[in-house]
Design an enzyme around this catalytic site. Structure first.
Site, PDB file in Angstrom:
ATOM      1  N   GLY A  28     -17.800  -5.712  -1.761  1.00  0.00           N
ATOM      2  CA  GLY A  28     -18.195  -6.560  -0.638  1.00  0.00           C
ATOM      3  C   GLY A  28     -18.730  -7.880  -1.138  1.00  0.00           C
ATOM      4  O   GLY A  28     -19.025  -8.016  -2.331  1.00  0.00           O
ATOM      5  N   SER A  77      12.564  -5.149  15.914  1.00  0.00           N
ATOM      6  CA  SER A  77      13.025  -6.334  15.183  1.00  0.00           C
ATOM      7  C   SER A  77      14.153  -5.972  14.235  1.00  0.00           C
ATOM      8  O   SER A  77      14.805  -6.847  13.692  1.00  0.00           O
ATOM      9  CB  SER A  77      11.869  -6.917  14.384  1.00  0.00           C
ATOM     10  OG  SER A  77      11.517  -6.024  13.345  1.00  0.00           O
ATOM     11  N   GLY A  78      14.352  -4.661  14.029  1.00  0.00           N
ATOM     12  CA  GLY A  78      15.346  -4.243  13.045  1.00  0.00           C
ATOM     13  C   GLY A  78      14.714  -4.103  11.668  1.00  0.00           C
ATOM     14  O   GLY A  78      15.344  -3.650  10.729  1.00  0.00           O
ATOM     15  N   GLY A  79      13.460  -4.497  11.544  1.00  0.00           N
ATOM     16  CA  GLY A  79      12.736  -4.335  10.278  1.00  0.00           C
ATOM     17  C   GLY A  79      12.257  -2.900  10.126  1.00  0.00           C
ATOM     18  O   GLY A  79      12.407  -2.080  11.032  1.00  0.00           O
ATOM     19  N   VAL A  80      11.679  -2.633   8.956  1.00  0.00           N
ATOM     20  CA  VAL A  80      11.263  -1.263   8.641  1.00  0.00           C
ATOM     21  C   VAL A  80      10.237  -0.732   9.652  1.00  0.00           C
ATOM     22  O   VAL A  80      10.389   0.364  10.194  1.00  0.00           O
ATOM     23  CB  VAL A  80      10.612  -1.208   7.231  1.00  0.00           C
ATOM     24  CG1 VAL A  80      10.333   0.216   6.824  1.00  0.00           C
ATOM     25  CG2 VAL A  80      11.475  -1.918   6.222  1.00  0.00           C
ATOM     26  N   ASP A  81       9.208  -1.549   9.913  1.00  0.00           N
ATOM     27  CA  ASP A  81       8.092  -1.048  10.711  1.00  0.00           C
ATOM     28  C   ASP A  81       8.518  -0.691  12.130  1.00  0.00           C
ATOM     29  O   ASP A  81       8.226   0.402  12.616  1.00  0.00           O
ATOM     30  CB  ASP A  81       6.951  -2.081  10.761  1.00  0.00           C
ATOM     31  CG  ASP A  81       6.469  -2.460   9.379  1.00  0.00           C
ATOM     32  OD1 ASP A  81       6.757  -1.693   8.437  1.00  0.00           O
ATOM     33  OD2 ASP A  81       5.836  -3.505   9.231  1.00  0.00           O
ATOM     34  N   SER A  82       9.214  -1.614  12.792  1.00  0.00           N
ATOM     35  CA  SER A  82       9.557  -1.310  14.178  1.00  0.00           C
ATOM     36  C   SER A  82      10.624  -0.209  14.257  1.00  0.00           C
ATOM     37  O   SER A  82      10.633   0.580  15.190  1.00  0.00           O
ATOM     38  CB  SER A  82       9.976  -2.566  14.944  1.00  0.00           C
ATOM     39  OG  SER A  82      11.086  -3.175  14.362  1.00  0.00           O
ATOM     40  N   SER A  83      11.496  -0.128  13.246  1.00  0.00           N
ATOM     41  CA  SER A  83      12.507   0.949  13.263  1.00  0.00           C
ATOM     42  C   SER A  83      11.837   2.312  13.114  1.00  0.00           C
ATOM     43  O   SER A  83      12.193   3.273  13.800  1.00  0.00           O
ATOM     44  CB  SER A  83      13.512   0.780  12.118  1.00  0.00           C
ATOM     45  OG  SER A  83      14.134  -0.465  12.210  1.00  0.00           O
ATOM     46  N   LYS A 130       2.627   0.195   3.790  1.00  0.00           N
ATOM     47  CA  LYS A 130       4.086   0.021   3.818  1.00  0.00           C
ATOM     48  C   LYS A 130       4.836   1.182   3.163  1.00  0.00           C
ATOM     49  O   LYS A 130       5.822   1.677   3.701  1.00  0.00           O
ATOM     50  CB  LYS A 130       4.419  -1.276   3.084  1.00  0.00           C
ATOM     51  CG  LYS A 130       5.765  -1.811   3.388  1.00  0.00           C
ATOM     52  CD  LYS A 130       5.694  -2.584   4.665  1.00  0.00           C
ATOM     53  CE  LYS A 130       6.993  -3.189   5.074  1.00  0.00           C
ATOM     54  NZ  LYS A 130       6.784  -4.052   6.253  1.00  0.00           N
ATOM     55  N   GLU A 190      -8.855   0.408  -7.587  1.00  0.00           N
ATOM     56  CA  GLU A 190      -7.856   0.511  -6.509  1.00  0.00           C
ATOM     57  C   GLU A 190      -6.714  -0.480  -6.632  1.00  0.00           C
ATOM     58  O   GLU A 190      -5.673  -0.294  -6.018  1.00  0.00           O
ATOM     59  CB  GLU A 190      -8.543   0.357  -5.142  1.00  0.00           C
ATOM     60  CG  GLU A 190      -9.113  -1.023  -4.827  1.00  0.00           C
ATOM     61  CD  GLU A 190     -10.528  -1.265  -5.368  1.00  0.00           C
ATOM     62  OE1 GLU A 190     -10.923  -0.565  -6.318  1.00  0.00           O
ATOM     63  OE2 GLU A 190     -11.211  -2.161  -4.845  1.00  0.00           O
ATOM     64  N   CYS A 241     -17.691  -1.613  -7.387  1.00  0.00           N
ATOM     65  CA  CYS A 241     -18.112  -3.011  -7.427  1.00  0.00           C
ATOM     66  C   CYS A 241     -19.435  -3.186  -6.671  1.00  0.00           C
ATOM     67  O   CYS A 241     -20.455  -2.670  -7.120  1.00  0.00           O
ATOM     68  CB  CYS A 241     -17.002  -3.908  -6.881  1.00  0.00           C
ATOM     69  SG  CYS A 241     -17.296  -5.643  -7.263  1.00  0.00           S
ATOM     70  N   TYR A 242     -19.431  -3.853  -5.519  1.00  0.00           N
ATOM     71  CA  TYR A 242     -20.685  -3.992  -4.766  1.00  0.00           C
ATOM     72  C   TYR A 242     -21.284  -2.620  -4.465  1.00  0.00           C
ATOM     73  O   TYR A 242     -22.511  -2.446  -4.506  1.00  0.00           O
ATOM     74  CB  TYR A 242     -20.422  -4.739  -3.452  1.00  0.00           C
ATOM     75  CG  TYR A 242     -21.668  -4.913  -2.617  1.00  0.00           C
ATOM     76  CD1 TYR A 242     -22.620  -5.858  -2.959  1.00  0.00           C
ATOM     77  CD2 TYR A 242     -21.908  -4.115  -1.499  1.00  0.00           C
ATOM     78  CE1 TYR A 242     -23.775  -6.009  -2.218  1.00  0.00           C
ATOM     79  CE2 TYR A 242     -23.058  -4.255  -0.747  1.00  0.00           C
ATOM     80  CZ  TYR A 242     -23.996  -5.210  -1.108  1.00  0.00           C
ATOM     81  OH  TYR A 242     -25.141  -5.357  -0.379  1.00  0.00           O
ATOM     82  N   HIS A 299     -12.421  -2.807 -10.192  1.00  0.00           N
ATOM     83  CA  HIS A 299     -11.664  -2.339  -9.016  1.00  0.00           C
ATOM     84  C   HIS A 299     -10.550  -1.374  -9.435  1.00  0.00           C
ATOM     85  O   HIS A 299      -9.449  -1.813  -9.768  1.00  0.00           O
ATOM     86  CB  HIS A 299     -11.072  -3.538  -8.265  1.00  0.00           C
ATOM     87  CG  HIS A 299     -12.102  -4.342  -7.559  1.00  0.00           C
ATOM     88  ND1 HIS A 299     -12.580  -4.017  -6.309  1.00  0.00           N
ATOM     89  CD2 HIS A 299     -12.781  -5.439  -7.945  1.00  0.00           C
ATOM     90  CE1 HIS A 299     -13.498  -4.878  -5.950  1.00  0.00           C
ATOM     91  NE2 HIS A 299     -13.636  -5.761  -6.925  1.00  0.00           N
TER      92      HIS A 299
HETATM   93  P1  XMP Z   1       1.333 -12.145   3.148  1.00  0.00           P
HETATM   94  O1  XMP Z   1       1.959 -13.467   3.482  1.00  0.00           O
HETATM   95  O2  XMP Z   1       0.161 -11.832   4.030  1.00  0.00           O
HETATM   96  O3  XMP Z   1       2.429 -11.057   3.464  1.00  0.00           O
HETATM   97  O4  XMP Z   1       0.999 -12.009   1.708  1.00  0.00           O
HETATM   98  C1  XMP Z   1       2.315  -9.697   3.157  1.00  0.00           C
HETATM   99  C2  XMP Z   1       3.500  -9.005   3.766  1.00  0.00           C
HETATM  100  O5  XMP Z   1       3.392  -9.030   5.192  1.00  0.00           O
HETATM  101  C3  XMP Z   1       4.485  -9.736   5.762  1.00  0.00           C
HETATM  102  N1  XMP Z   1       3.933 -10.532   6.857  1.00  0.00           N
HETATM  103  C4  XMP Z   1       4.023 -10.212   8.155  1.00  0.00           C
HETATM  104  N2  XMP Z   1       4.626  -9.188   8.774  1.00  0.00           N
HETATM  105  N3  XMP Z   1       3.949 -10.033  10.854  1.00  0.00           N
HETATM  106  C5  XMP Z   1       4.602  -9.112  10.125  1.00  0.00           C
HETATM  107  O6  XMP Z   1       5.167  -8.195  10.715  1.00  0.00           O
HETATM  108  C6  XMP Z   1       3.308 -11.095  10.301  1.00  0.00           C
HETATM  109  O7  XMP Z   1       2.723 -11.925  10.974  1.00  0.00           O
HETATM  110  C7  XMP Z   1       3.361 -11.188   8.885  1.00  0.00           C
HETATM  111  N4  XMP Z   1       2.855 -12.092   7.996  1.00  0.00           N
HETATM  112  C8  XMP Z   1       3.221 -11.641   6.762  1.00  0.00           C
HETATM  113  C9  XMP Z   1       5.068 -10.544   4.650  1.00  0.00           C
HETATM  114  O8  XMP Z   1       6.449 -10.824   4.864  1.00  0.00           O
HETATM  115  C10 XMP Z   1       4.823  -9.668   3.453  1.00  0.00           C
HETATM  116  O9  XMP Z   1       5.784  -8.665   3.347  1.00  0.00           O
END
Ligand code: XMP
Length: 537
Positions: free
Chosen positions: A55, A235-241, A382, A183, A82-83, A181
């Site tokens: 912290g 969005s077709g990305g990992v998270d939303s899929s 992720k 972690e 750490c802290y 750290h």
């Molecule tokens: P940063 O830029 O924070 O990115 O180092 C870390 C990871 O997160 C993704 N990223 C986002 N994903 N909405 C998302 O769904 C966002 O607003 C957003 N901003 C960053 C980025 O592509 C990387 O994988």
């Protein structure tokens, strides 16, 4: 149900969610709570172990984040990081002082390998599963203050050139402290130390698995949603899929997926997403594509400030959803593929400072017509999301696709977003990805399928807001500079620039300059995270 629980008490450091991630890698369930959580509540949760995080405070200052001395008398092992280690010393009668110099970065360290933290077969509950750590290794340090005098009953079990107490223990009381750290990945042996604490010292048996997560989450979604309808932004990305997979497993046809084509997608991506998730694709979903490109460009006209851009993109996203949901009829819940790093980096998790407001969590308008949010991935990192995706049977090419942020090219175009700039960055990015993919495929072909050591986990081209003078043919040019980014990372919380071979970069540079109008210069971004972020804004 008596589930093993380790509590991570958050004192506001930047790496705190990683502590939780590493604990879960040990198959131990953990939850993060603020340091302000009352002791009674902590007791009632009956944890098997407690970890105090890093912290920003100095524990000897009056208004510093603190904890009750009774926390160390619960009969539960406590590890301070750490802290957290400094606070443990301070509260229990040791001394913490400001060092002459800040110790920051990768640091050589000498460990006492007799300590259970480092694999020594002491009197740990599960001494036989302890993992050995070599006596000389490196660790990631980030501190101004240091423990100048140990609390009674403690002994130092690690030191560096400038820190006499880099780790400490009071075995009788089950209290441990680590100044560095463990972690972060910059501490190569750190995961073993956390394993030794939660599995060896706390005695957790490691029964938390992704299958359990899926079962629990499916149940929770059914309870939350009942017979109501849910709208998911796909969005077709990992998270939303993966979110779509989980929610549809829970409630089937009560789920409608809306794909917002905001004109900030990669080249041809809109059509590709439609081909996979739309009619005739491999998923059994109701798929709606909203073509709102022009609407986005006009909302973003003249806006240059990164947070404002993110807020506008996020808010408009929700509005499009609302409109689409009205067309579908009564929809009560909005689902999102928000993952844990989004939550924490938006300042919503425990005590961490706001780094940037993520699209998924930032700026929900108050007048939205939904009665609630469904966010099944909110507690996952992720790599955990990918594991869930595979378990749900989502194809590998989707699960391992490189991430693309919700605000899309909006945060890869520095400064004002225009349709013209989107076209430039789309074309440059397509060339970059094509050449990198080609180089990776060629390397694998020549090396029995082995991936190159430089293989990035995320790579893209961005458009800087800089124009500079160049010469092409006999003509003076005054055009934009493209920045190429490629990072190697496991958890996307820390990252290093990938060493893409120079010949590949040269090919990319000359193709971009020759094929993309409006660009006369190409840069390669060498910045790691921290101090940079992966995206540009
Ligand atoms: P940063 O830029 O924070 O990115 O180092 C870390 C990871 O997160 C993704 N990223 C986002 N994903 N909405 C998302 O769904 C966002 O607003 C957003 N901003 C960053 C980025 O592509 C990387 O994988």
């Amino acid at each position: 149900m008596d589930k093993e629980l380790v509590l991570v008490i958050d004192f506001g450091g930047q790496y705190n969610q990683l502590v939780a991630r590493r604990v879960r890698e040990c198959n131990v369930y953990c939850e993060i709570y603020s340091y302000k959580t009352p002791l009674d509540k902590i007791k009632a949760m009956n944890p098997k172990g407690i970890i105090l995080t890093g912290g920003p405070s100095s524990c000897y200052e009056e208004d510093a984040a603190t904890c009750s001395p009774e926390l160390f008398e619960l009969g539960v092992p406590v590890l301070g990081l750490c802290y957290g280690a400094q606070l443990m010393s301070h509260v229990l009668g040791g001394k913490v002082e400001r060092a002459a110099n800040r110790e920051y970065g990768k640091t050589d360290i000498t460990l006492d390998t007799a300590s259970a933290l480092f694999g020594g077969a002491s009197n740990a509950v599960n001494a036989d599963i302890l993992q050995s750590v070599p006596a000389k290794t490196t660790c990631w340090m980030s501190h101004f203050d240091y423990i100048s005098k140990l609390a009674p009953g403690f002994k130092s079990v690690a030191h560096t050139d400038s820190t006499p107490v880099a780790a400490m223990e009071n075995v009788e009381r089950g209290l441990y402290g680590i100044q560095f750290h463990p972690e972060v990945l910059h501490t190569p042996e750190g995961s073993k130390m956390l394993f030794n604490f939660v599995r060896g010292i706390c005695g957790c048996c490691g029964d938390w698995k992704m299958e359990t997560f899926i079962e629990d989450t499916v149940k929770k979604i059914r309870e939350q949603v009942g017979d109501k309808k849910v709208l998911l932004g796909l969005s077709g990305g990992v998270d939303s899929s993966v979110a779509a997979g989980l929610i549809s497993r829970a409630i089937g046809k009560q789920l409608t997926c809306v794909f917002v084509d905001h004109g900030l997608l990669r080249k041809n991506e809109g059509d590709e997403v439609e081909a996979v998730f739309g009619e005739g694709g491999q998923f059994d979903l109701t798929f709606v594509r909203a073509n709102v490109q022009e609407r986005y460009y006009s909302k973003l006209a003249g806006v240059t400030e990164p947070e404002s851009k993110r807020k506008i993109i996020g808010a408009e996203f929700i509005r499009v959803f609302e409109e689409e949901s009205k067309k579908i009829g009564q929809v009560e819940f909005l689902a999102q593929g928000t993952i844990y790093p989004d939550v924490v980096e938006s300042g919503l998790g425990g005590e961490s400072a706001v780094i940037k407001s993520h699209h998924n969590v930032g700026g929900l308008p108050k007048d939205m017509g939904f009665i609630g949010l469904v966010e099944p991935l909110r507690d996952l990192f992720k790599d955990e999301v990918r594991e869930v995706g595979l378990k749900l049977g989502i194809p590998e090419y989707l699960v391992f696709r490189q991430p693309f942020p919700g605000p899309g090219l909006g945060i890869r175009i520095i400064g004002e977003v225009t349709g013209e700039k989107v076209k430039i960055v789309q074309d440059a990015d397509a060339i970059y990805r094509e050449e990198v993919d080609k180089a990776i495929a060629e390397y694998k072909k020549a090396n029995d399928g082995k991936a190159p050591s430089w293989m990035p986990n995320q790579y893209y081209a961005a458009l800087t807001n800089m124009r500079s003078v160049g010469v092409m043919g006999d003509e003076r040019t005054y055009d934009y500079a493209v920045a190429l980014r490629a990072v190697k990372t496991i958890d996307f919380m820390t990252a290093e620039a990938a060493q893409i071979p120079f010949e590949v970069l040269q090919t990319v540079m000359s193709r971009i300059i020759n094929e993309v109008r409006g660009v006369n210069r190409v840069f390669y971004d060498l910045t790691s995270k921290p101090p940079g972020t992966i995206e540009m804004e």
